[in-house]
Design a protein around this motif. Structure first.
Motif: not given
Length: 127
Positions: A1-21
């Motif tokens: 797994m390439n954590i260094e690459l993952i760190k650089t990603l621009r990620v959109l996270y969409v979740e309505d459940e407050i606790a899980l989000r």
């Protein structure tokens, strides 16, 4: 797994459940420096149209606009951005068939195991 690459990603996270989000976004923010969070599909779509994302993580069942509709709209704009769905449905569910049809790269069961999610992110960006 390439954590260094993952760190650089621009990620959109969409979740309505407050606790899980809150739990998931907090865990992801410790790794991903450019995480944008939304609580419904309409807002997620607007954020997608106004920013350049490398990856989308989304729920399906949300208020205002559901995840399926949001994904279909995103696919009209960008057919290649990796999309990962978080779902409470098992792999036998007909929803999963719909996901494949609309171009979802992967899905993960709720509650989200962040280490497994990171592995799926790594696989999705390297497809």
């Amino acid at each position: 797994m390439n954590i260094e690459l993952i760190k650089t990603l621009r990620v959109l996270y969409v979740e309505d459940e407050i606790a899980l989000r809150d739990i998931t976004s907090s865990s992801l923010e410790s790794i991903i420096t450019q995480l944008v969070v939304s609580d419904n599909g309409k807002d997620g779509l607007e954020k997608f149209m106004n920013h350049d994302f490398d990856l989308i993580i989304t729920d399906l069942s949300m208020p205002v606009m559901d995840g399926i509709t949001m994904i279909k709209e995103i696919r009209k704009i960008n057919s290649t951005v990796p999309i990962i769905v978080t779902t409470a449905f098992g792999s036998q569910n007909e929803e999963v068939e719909k996901l494949n049809e609309i171009g979802v790269n992967a899905y993960i069961m709720k509650p989200v195991d962040v280490m497994k999610l990171l592995q799926i992110i790594d696989e999705s960006i390297n497809q």
